[in-house]
Design an enzyme around this catalytic site. Structure first.
Site, PDB file in Angstrom:
ATOM      1  N   GLU A  38      15.076 -11.490 -20.320  1.00 53.08           N
ATOM      2  CA  GLU A  38      15.989 -10.446 -19.825  1.00 53.08           C
ATOM      3  C   GLU A  38      17.419 -10.787 -20.218  1.00 53.08           C
ATOM      4  O   GLU A  38      17.752 -11.955 -20.428  1.00 53.08           O
ATOM      5  CB  GLU A  38      15.936 -10.410 -18.293  1.00 53.08           C
ATOM      6  N   ASP A  39      18.274  -9.765 -20.273  1.00 50.65           N
ATOM      7  CA  ASP A  39      19.691 -10.036 -20.517  1.00 50.65           C
ATOM      8  C   ASP A  39      20.363 -10.546 -19.243  1.00 50.65           C
ATOM      9  O   ASP A  39      21.112 -11.511 -19.265  1.00 50.65           O
ATOM     10  CB  ASP A  39      20.409  -8.780 -21.055  1.00 50.65           C
ATOM     11  N   ASP A  46      20.402  -9.088 -11.907  1.00 50.62           N
ATOM     12  CA  ASP A  46      21.479  -8.687 -10.997  1.00 50.62           C
ATOM     13  C   ASP A  46      20.887  -8.649  -9.578  1.00 50.62           C
ATOM     14  O   ASP A  46      20.878  -9.660  -8.879  1.00 50.62           O
ATOM     15  CB  ASP A  46      21.994  -7.327 -11.488  1.00 50.62           C
ATOM     16  N   LYS A  61      23.333 -13.141 -11.650  1.00 54.22           N
ATOM     17  CA  LYS A  61      24.386 -12.960 -10.636  1.00 54.22           C
ATOM     18  C   LYS A  61      23.778 -13.318  -9.282  1.00 54.22           C
ATOM     19  O   LYS A  61      23.243 -12.441  -8.599  1.00 54.22           O
ATOM     20  CB  LYS A  61      24.844 -11.488 -10.593  1.00 54.22           C
ATOM     21  N   PHE A  96      31.071  -6.921 -13.338  1.00 59.09           N
ATOM     22  CA  PHE A  96      30.417  -6.188 -14.413  1.00 59.09           C
ATOM     23  C   PHE A  96      30.783  -6.788 -15.769  1.00 59.09           C
ATOM     24  O   PHE A  96      31.953  -6.993 -16.077  1.00 59.09           O
ATOM     25  CB  PHE A  96      30.801  -4.711 -14.365  1.00 59.09           C
ATOM     26  N   ARG A 101      27.080  -3.155 -26.856  1.00 57.85           N
ATOM     27  CA  ARG A 101      25.970  -4.087 -27.091  1.00 57.85           C
ATOM     28  C   ARG A 101      26.195  -4.939 -28.332  1.00 57.85           C
ATOM     29  O   ARG A 101      25.677  -6.034 -28.461  1.00 57.85           O
ATOM     30  CB  ARG A 101      24.655  -3.324 -27.266  1.00 57.85           C
TER      31      ARG A 101
HETATM   32  P1  IMP Z   1      18.639  -5.537 -11.549  1.00 61.00           P
HETATM   33  O1  IMP Z   1      17.356  -4.776 -11.575  1.00 61.00           O
HETATM   34  O2  IMP Z   1      19.546  -5.060 -10.442  1.00 61.00           O
HETATM   35  O3  IMP Z   1      18.468  -7.039 -11.509  1.00 61.00           O
HETATM   36  O4  IMP Z   1      19.438  -5.157 -12.861  1.00 61.00           O
HETATM   37  C1  IMP Z   1      19.015  -5.563 -14.083  1.00 61.00           C
HETATM   38  C2  IMP Z   1      19.508  -4.646 -15.179  1.00 61.00           C
HETATM   39  O5  IMP Z   1      20.741  -3.995 -14.856  1.00 61.00           O
HETATM   40  C3  IMP Z   1      19.795  -5.475 -16.397  1.00 61.00           C
HETATM   41  O6  IMP Z   1      18.679  -5.580 -17.233  1.00 61.00           O
HETATM   42  C4  IMP Z   1      20.932  -4.716 -17.057  1.00 61.00           C
HETATM   43  O7  IMP Z   1      20.406  -3.732 -17.927  1.00 61.00           O
HETATM   44  C5  IMP Z   1      21.651  -4.042 -15.929  1.00 61.00           C
HETATM   45  N1  IMP Z   1      22.867  -4.790 -15.501  1.00 61.00           N
HETATM   46  C6  IMP Z   1      23.024  -5.545 -14.391  1.00 61.00           C
HETATM   47  N2  IMP Z   1      24.256  -6.068 -14.312  1.00 61.00           N
HETATM   48  C7  IMP Z   1      24.900  -5.640 -15.440  1.00 61.00           C
HETATM   49  C8  IMP Z   1      26.225  -5.883 -15.967  1.00 61.00           C
HETATM   50  O8  IMP Z   1      27.081  -6.594 -15.389  1.00 61.00           O
HETATM   51  N3  IMP Z   1      26.501  -5.293 -17.165  1.00 61.00           N
HETATM   52  C9  IMP Z   1      25.600  -4.504 -17.845  1.00 61.00           C
HETATM   53  N4  IMP Z   1      24.363  -4.271 -17.391  1.00 61.00           N
HETATM   54  C10 IMP Z   1      24.011  -4.833 -16.197  1.00 61.00           C
END
Ligand code: IMP
Length: 184
Positions: free
Chosen positions: A108-109, A112, A140, A161, A174
């Protein structure tokens, strides 16, 4: 190599400053690659990249791995064009590879809230892999709401962010070769 490495960028009328440099990313990928080599010695893991955000991290991470390995992709979307999670996960593309009995590394990138990762993990586990580990470039910890164990973490960052190196803001940014944070 001549990559685009500005100190700051403007995306959608908002300013972002450099946060994690190309050099720091490269050094960290070398460490993670060496750990994966050691952890999977004698095995043939399959990396599963979560599109779109993970494509650059996955491509660079794999080039630091020297054991035999494979790749496949899974596509999810949860953010829309906003800076905060929508709280919903949409599947856009399932895996092509059969992963039953395989050693899977989900890539994963960023983790969050952990919602996307817990969703994917659940889905992968139902396909009976021999093992599953998670690699994420960014984490995070302050935003985490779903309990998922992360095995390979590039960098822990504050709840801010970020964009670049695969991560977008409304699909832009990107292509940036390093990671930028929203200016306050
Ligand atoms: P989660 O499901 O809340 O953990 O979010 C994961 C996805 O949200 C990641 O794969 C990203 O695509 C996007 N995301 C979360 N934080 C950021 C950020 O700071 N910048 C850009 N994309 C984010």
């Amino acid at each position: 190599m001549h990559e685009y490495l500005p100190d700051h960028v403007t995306v959608q009328n908002e300013r972002f400053d450099v946060f994690i440099t190309r050099e720091r990313i490269e050094d960290r990928l070398a460490e993670l690659g060496a750990r994966i080599d050691a952890d999977y010695a004698g095995k043939r893991p399959i990396f599963i990249g979560v599109l779109n955000g993970a494509f650059i991290f996955l491509a660079d991470l794999m080039r630091h791995v020297s054991i035999p390995c494979e790749v496949d992709f899974y596509k999810l979307s949860s953010y829309g064009d906003e800076k905060v999670s929508s709280g919903k996960v949409t599947e856009r593309k399932d895996l092509d590879a059969a992963i039953e009995g395989r050693h899977v590394i989900i890539v994963e990138d960023i983790v969050d809230t952990g919602l996307s990762m817990s969703y994917i993990l659940n889905l992968i586990k139902h396909k009976d892999p021999a093992s599953v580990r998670i690699a994420t470039l960014l984490h995070k910890p302050g935003a985490m709401r779903f309990d998922v164990a992360l095995d390979y973490v590039g960098f822990e960052i504050p709840t801010k962010f970020v964009l670049g190196y695969g991560l977008d803001y409304a699909q832009e940014g990107r292509n940036l070769a390093q990671i930028y944070v929203l200016s306050e």
